[in-house]
Structures are given as structure tokens and as C-alpha cells.
Motif scaffolding. Structure first.
Motif, mmCIF file in Angstrom:
data_model
loop_
_atom_site.group_PDB
_atom_site.id
_atom_site.type_symbol
_atom_site.label_atom_id
_atom_site.label_comp_id
_atom_site.label_asym_id
_atom_site.label_seq_id
_atom_site.Cartn_x
_atom_site.Cartn_y
_atom_site.Cartn_z
ATOM 1 N N ILE A 166 0.983 -0.951 -0.335
ATOM 2 C CA ILE A 166 0.048 0.067 0.174
ATOM 3 C C ILE A 166 1.336 1.283 -0.111
ATOM 4 C CG2 ILE A 166 -1.247 1.026 1.498
ATOM 5 C CD1 ILE A 166 -2.852 -1.489 2.293
ATOM 6 N N ARG A 167 2.011 1.400 1.021
ATOM 7 C CA ARG A 167 2.700 2.354 0.975
ATOM 8 C C ARG A 167 3.284 2.298 -0.832
ATOM 9 N NH1 ARG A 167 4.337 0.370 6.384
ATOM 10 N NH2 ARG A 167 3.685 1.917 7.775
ATOM 11 N N ARG A 168 4.139 1.887 -1.064
ATOM 12 C CA ARG A 168 4.310 1.541 -2.859
ATOM 13 C C ARG A 168 3.753 2.596 -3.005
ATOM 14 N NH1 ARG A 168 5.697 -2.251 -6.703
ATOM 15 N NH2 ARG A 168 7.337 -1.583 -8.145
ATOM 16 N N PHE A 169 2.271 2.357 -3.608
ATOM 17 C CA PHE A 169 1.292 2.328 -4.404
ATOM 18 C C PHE A 169 0.914 3.304 -3.891
ATOM 19 C CE2 PHE A 169 0.023 -2.023 -5.959
ATOM 20 C CZ PHE A 169 0.348 -1.910 -6.961
ATOM 21 N N LEU A 210 -11.291 2.327 -5.268
ATOM 22 C CA LEU A 210 -10.233 0.938 -5.212
ATOM 23 C C LEU A 210 -9.423 1.486 -5.924
ATOM 24 C CD1 LEU A 210 -12.708 -1.809 -6.332
ATOM 25 C CD2 LEU A 210 -12.483 -1.691 -4.075
ATOM 26 N N VAL A 211 -7.888 0.428 -5.300
ATOM 27 C CA VAL A 211 -7.080 1.104 -5.941
ATOM 28 C C VAL A 211 -7.217 -0.692 -6.514
ATOM 29 C CG1 VAL A 211 -4.701 0.906 -6.250
ATOM 30 C CG2 VAL A 211 -5.869 2.958 -4.833
ATOM 31 N N MET A 212 -6.447 -0.543 -7.855
ATOM 32 C CA MET A 212 -6.253 -2.356 -8.882
ATOM 33 C C MET A 212 -5.463 -2.175 -9.220
ATOM 34 S SD MET A 212 -10.316 -2.428 -9.847
ATOM 35 C CE MET A 212 -10.139 -4.355 -10.179
ATOM 36 N N ALA A 213 -4.615 -3.519 -9.090
ATOM 37 C CA ALA A 213 -3.379 -3.992 -9.991
ATOM 38 C C ALA A 213 -3.139 -4.887 -11.393
ATOM 39 C CB ALA A 213 -2.152 -4.017 -9.033
ATOM 40 N N LEU A 214 -2.426 -4.943 -12.335
ATOM 41 C CA LEU A 214 -2.471 -5.375 -12.662
ATOM 42 C C LEU A 214 -1.204 -6.023 -13.321
ATOM 43 C CD1 LEU A 214 -3.673 -7.537 -15.268
ATOM 44 C CD2 LEU A 214 -3.424 -5.378 -16.702
ATOM 45 N N ASP A 215 -0.263 -7.383 -13.126
ATOM 46 C CA ASP A 215 1.011 -7.879 -13.489
ATOM 47 C C ASP A 215 1.527 -8.435 -15.148
ATOM 48 O OD1 ASP A 215 3.307 -9.545 -13.601
ATOM 49 O OD2 ASP A 215 2.757 -11.069 -11.962
ATOM 50 N N LEU A 216 1.595 -7.746 -15.789
ATOM 51 C CA LEU A 216 2.126 -6.832 -17.077
ATOM 52 C C LEU A 216 3.262 -7.768 -17.336
ATOM 53 C CD1 LEU A 216 2.428 -2.919 -17.452
ATOM 54 C CD2 LEU A 216 0.550 -4.618 -17.773
ATOM 55 N N ARG A 217 3.986 -9.024 -16.841
ATOM 56 C CA ARG A 217 4.437 -9.661 -16.963
ATOM 57 C C ARG A 217 3.364 -11.458 -17.279
ATOM 58 N NH1 ARG A 217 7.711 -9.918 -11.653
ATOM 59 N NH2 ARG A 217 6.010 -9.807 -10.759
ATOM 60 N N GLN A 274 -6.932 3.433 -10.126
ATOM 61 C CA GLN A 274 -7.667 3.811 -8.915
ATOM 62 C C GLN A 274 -9.254 3.568 -9.417
ATOM 63 O OE1 GLN A 274 -6.323 7.635 -7.761
ATOM 64 N NE2 GLN A 274 -4.917 6.550 -6.347
ATOM 65 N N VAL A 275 -9.983 3.497 -8.923
ATOM 66 C CA VAL A 275 -11.674 3.861 -10.031
ATOM 67 C C VAL A 275 -12.425 3.679 -8.762
ATOM 68 C CG1 VAL A 275 -11.930 1.132 -9.855
ATOM 69 C CG2 VAL A 275 -12.790 2.244 -11.356
ATOM 70 N N GLU A 276 -14.109 4.376 -8.867
ATOM 71 C CA GLU A 276 -15.104 4.214 -8.092
ATOM 72 C C GLU A 276 -15.530 3.111 -7.559
ATOM 73 O OE1 GLU A 276 -16.940 7.731 -8.965
ATOM 74 O OE2 GLU A 276 -16.292 10.026 -8.175
ATOM 75 N N ALA A 277 -15.629 3.113 -6.729
ATOM 76 C CA ALA A 277 -15.983 1.665 -5.749
ATOM 77 C C ALA A 277 -17.897 1.402 -6.990
ATOM 78 C CB ALA A 277 -15.994 1.411 -4.358
ATOM 79 N N THR A 283 -8.697 -0.543 -1.102
ATOM 80 C CA THR A 283 -9.719 0.593 -1.045
ATOM 81 C C THR A 283 -8.689 1.896 -0.129
ATOM 82 O OG1 THR A 283 -10.910 0.210 1.087
ATOM 83 C CG2 THR A 283 -11.239 -1.267 -1.007
ATOM 84 N N TYR A 284 -9.607 2.873 -0.197
ATOM 85 C CA TYR A 284 -9.842 4.068 0.250
ATOM 86 C C TYR A 284 -11.357 5.143 0.082
ATOM 87 C CZ TYR A 284 -8.705 6.734 -3.812
ATOM 88 O OH TYR A 284 -8.779 6.870 -5.003
ATOM 89 N N HIS A 285 -11.283 6.170 0.949
ATOM 90 C CA HIS A 285 -12.925 7.244 1.002
ATOM 91 C C HIS A 285 -12.506 8.502 1.612
ATOM 92 C CE1 HIS A 285 -12.386 5.423 5.066
ATOM 93 N NE2 HIS A 285 -13.522 6.410 5.367
ATOM 94 N N TYR A 286 -13.283 9.304 1.683
ATOM 95 C CA TYR A 286 -12.818 10.945 1.888
ATOM 96 C C TYR A 286 -13.277 11.199 2.742
ATOM 97 C CZ TYR A 286 -10.636 11.678 -2.464
ATOM 98 O OH TYR A 286 -9.019 11.171 -3.711
ATOM 99 N N ARG A 287 -12.904 11.813 4.176
ATOM 100 C CA ARG A 287 -14.143 12.218 4.454
ATOM 101 C C ARG A 287 -14.387 13.824 4.868
ATOM 102 N NH1 ARG A 287 -15.185 9.026 9.005
ATOM 103 N NH2 ARG A 287 -16.543 9.939 9.301
ATOM 104 N N GLN A 288 -15.509 14.080 4.820
ATOM 105 C CA GLN A 288 -15.007 16.362 4.934
ATOM 106 C C GLN A 288 -16.582 16.650 6.321
ATOM 107 O OE1 GLN A 288 -16.592 16.538 0.946
ATOM 108 N NE2 GLN A 288 -14.538 17.945 0.636
#
Length: 263
Positions: A12-15, A107-114, A225-228, A247-252
């Protein structure tokens, strides 16, 4: 929710770090391990938010929010937290007590390009003309004209190698994508198809072209990143092979505000 492992936190820190580099804010300030990102020329929440990056850093929440409020006020932005799994649960609990609104789940999503065969994807040379790309993006996304200068500045501030992709139907832009190649990672942004062109495969084609470009340039993993609640985009990303990472979300503060739809 299951407890995150050390491996999860490292990923997560890397992304998160890649995301900050790939979509740079105009001003970045630090309060402990809280990263405050502010951008006068663009209203996107991810460019105007507090991003806590250490689950153990929740001291003096009230005082730190008060300091941040003044900075956001100076930029004319709503005070906003962007909470990933790196944020201490105590922050959410504190905001709950204040009655802050939860919004913008992504959502943060990932794909292995290899492991993906892109031989049949269209070879597309990225645009060098930033003005042309921004013009296409405004049309495809339906952004207001006032976002033009801010979007152009954000793109111009990206330091890693960047590919700007526009797929046209005739002389009109039908779909766009930005691919930021950062070491072995490739981040994807501004992926969209013009509403009247949807359902004709333009989004998939521009996405695969960007992925092929990244793969040919040595990237091993793509992410986005894509809205859930964006069901059409999620179907496309799952079909291509992307998998959720976190996942992540916002607070206001709970007050009437004008929302944008940018993750």
C-alpha cells in the motif's frame, strides 16, 4: 475487516507513493506522517486532501486538524481527509464523533504485466502535444473549461515518463488515458470514454494500448484507481485482469459542498 499484514502495508505504501508522484499536487506539506496536498488550479479531492500514512500516528488530532483547516481555507478548498488502510482507525473514530461525512469510496487495482498477452493490442504512439490531450480530455470527461489550465499544470508537473493517449473516431476524441511509467510500475489516470461513444470498445482499446506501451517500456505492474460504484469501469478492469489491492475513501465536515467525481 481483516487486519493488514506487514506485506500489505508495504504494498500500500508503494502504491500511495507512486500515486503522489504520478498525480502531483501544487503544494505538499507534512504534519508528522500526514501529507497535506493542495492544488489551487484543480478541485479533485485526491489533489486537495490530508493523507495519513502511518497507522500509529494519531496524536493531537484536534490541533492538527485545526492547523490544516487554515491551509485548506487559504486555497478555497473543503477540508478533506483521504483515508487508506495506512490511516490510524482513531482518526476515523474522531471524525465520526464530529459527524463528518463519508464519501468517495474507491478501489486501487493492479495487474501483473508479465502475465498478460498484449500482442493484439493496438500500438499507439503517445501524444506529445499536451494542449491537444487536455482539449480531448475536457471533451471526453465533460470537464468544465475552467479546469483546463489546472489539468494542464498537473500533467506538466508529472516527473516520471508519461504517455498521453487519445483514441479518436474520425476527428473527434472518443477515449483518453494517461499512463505514468515509474520504475517497474505503470499508473493509469483519466481513463474515460465519451458518453455518446460508450459500448463500442473505445475504452478497452485505449486502455490496452496504454498497457502495451508501459509493458514495452519495462513496467512489470500496472495500477489504477476507480470509484467503487463505477460498475462499467470495474467490469472492464476485471475483464482485462486487474485485481483489487486496497480501498480508500474521503471524509469531509458535514456541510453542503459541491462534489467532484475524481478519485
Amino acid at each position: 475487516m481483516r487486519q493488514q499484514t506487514e506485506h500489505d502495508f508495504a504494498t500500500i505504501r508503494r502504491f500511495e507513493a507512486a500515486g503522489f508522484r504520478a498525480w502531483p499536487a501544487e503544494t505538499v506539506a507534512y504534519d508528522g506522517t500526514w501529507v497535506l496536498r493542495l492544488t489551487a488550479g484543480h478541485p479533485a479531492k485526491r489533489l486537495n486532501s490530508i493523507n495519513p500514512l502511518d497507522p500509529g500516528d494519531y496524536r493531537d488530532i484536534e490541533a492538527r486538524i485545526s492547523r490544516a483547516r487554515e491551509q485548506f481555507k487559504a486555497y478555497g478548498r473543503a477540508l478533506t481527509f483521504r483515508l487508506s488502510p495506512l490511516a490510524a482507525p482513531e482518526i476515523s473514530a474522531y471524525l465520526d464523533q464530529l459527524g463528518w461525512t463519508t464519501l468517495g469510496h474507491s478501489l486501487v487495482m493492479a495487474l501483473d504485466l508479465r502475465e498478460i498477452d498484449l500482442a493484439d493490442a493496438m500500438d499507439q504512439i503517445p501524444l506529445k502535444d499536451r494542449w491537444r490531450f487536455v482539449n480531448a480530455t475536457l471533451k471526453v470527461h465533460g470537464y468544465e473549461e475552467l479546469h483546463r489550465a489546472g489539468l494542464s499544470r498537473v500533467i506538466g508537473a508529472i516527473r516520471p515518463e508519461t504517455g498521453l493517449f487519445v483514441l479518436e473516431d474520425g476527428e473527434e476524441p472518443a477515449a483518453t488515458a494517461i499512463c505514468v511509467h515509474d520504475a517497474d510500475l505503470a499508473g493509469l489516470f483519466e481513463i474515460a470514454t465519451r458518453p455518446s461513444w460508450r459500448g463500442r470498445g473505445f475504452g478497452r482499446r485505449v486502455l490496452l494500448s496504454a498497457l502495451k506501451w508501459a509493458q514495452n517500456h519495462g513496467a512489470e505492474q500496472a495500477w489504477l484507481q476507480v470509484e467503487a460504484d463505477n460498475e462499467a469501469a470495474l467490469r472492464l478492469y476485471h475483464a482485462v485482469g486487474f485485481k483489487p489491492v486496497y480501498t480508500y475513501h474521503y471524509r469531509q465536515p458535514n456541510a453542503p459542498i459541491e462534489q467532484d467525481h475524481t478519485t
